[in-house]
Design a protein around this motif. Structure first.
Motif: not given
Length: 129
Positions: A53, A64, A75, A78-79
């Motif tokens: 990320g 992302l 993004s 993925v976090g």
């Protein structure tokens, strides 16, 4: 020269091996060892998602941020695993400390001991603002 090394190693073995045996059988240190060995896979997964990320390559972070999955950016998605694993590490450790200590004490209900550890962290370990 090798005679001096041999006698030095013999002295070390005579002095340090009994100490190492005592330390190796300590239930508190065994609890720490078991807890951190159980938490390591979560830490690795969270670290991988954190790296994916926030990889320091501008085209990658732009990709992302621009890629949308539903109404969320890639993004943000993925976090989520990084946040769940790394940010909640104290809660995982508190649970596993109680869980593993109950095992070393020979208690049958280890989950309750883990919940007591998590509760103790929530009640007394988190500062109030």
């Amino acid at each position: 020269m090798s005679e001096g090394k041999s006698s030095f190693m013999d002295v070390l073995e005579q002095k340090l091996v009994p100490l190492a045996n005592v330390v190796g059988k300590n239930k508190y240190l065994l609890t720490l060892r078991d807890t951190f060995s159980m938490i390591m896979p979560l830490l690795i997964v969270g670290s991988i998602f954190t790296l994916v990320g926030s990889f320091p390559y501008k085209p990658w972070t732009d990709f992302l941020a621009a890629t949308m999955v539903g109404d969320q950016s890639l993004s943000t998605l993925v976090g989520v695993p990084a946040t769940i694993t790394v940010s909640m590490m104290a809660l995982f450790v508190a649970f596993l400390m109680g869980y593993n200590f109950a095992e070393h004490e020979g208690l049958a209900d280890r989950v309750s001991a883990g919940l007591c550890g998590s509760s103790a962290l929530c009640v007394g370990g988190i500062p109030m603002k």
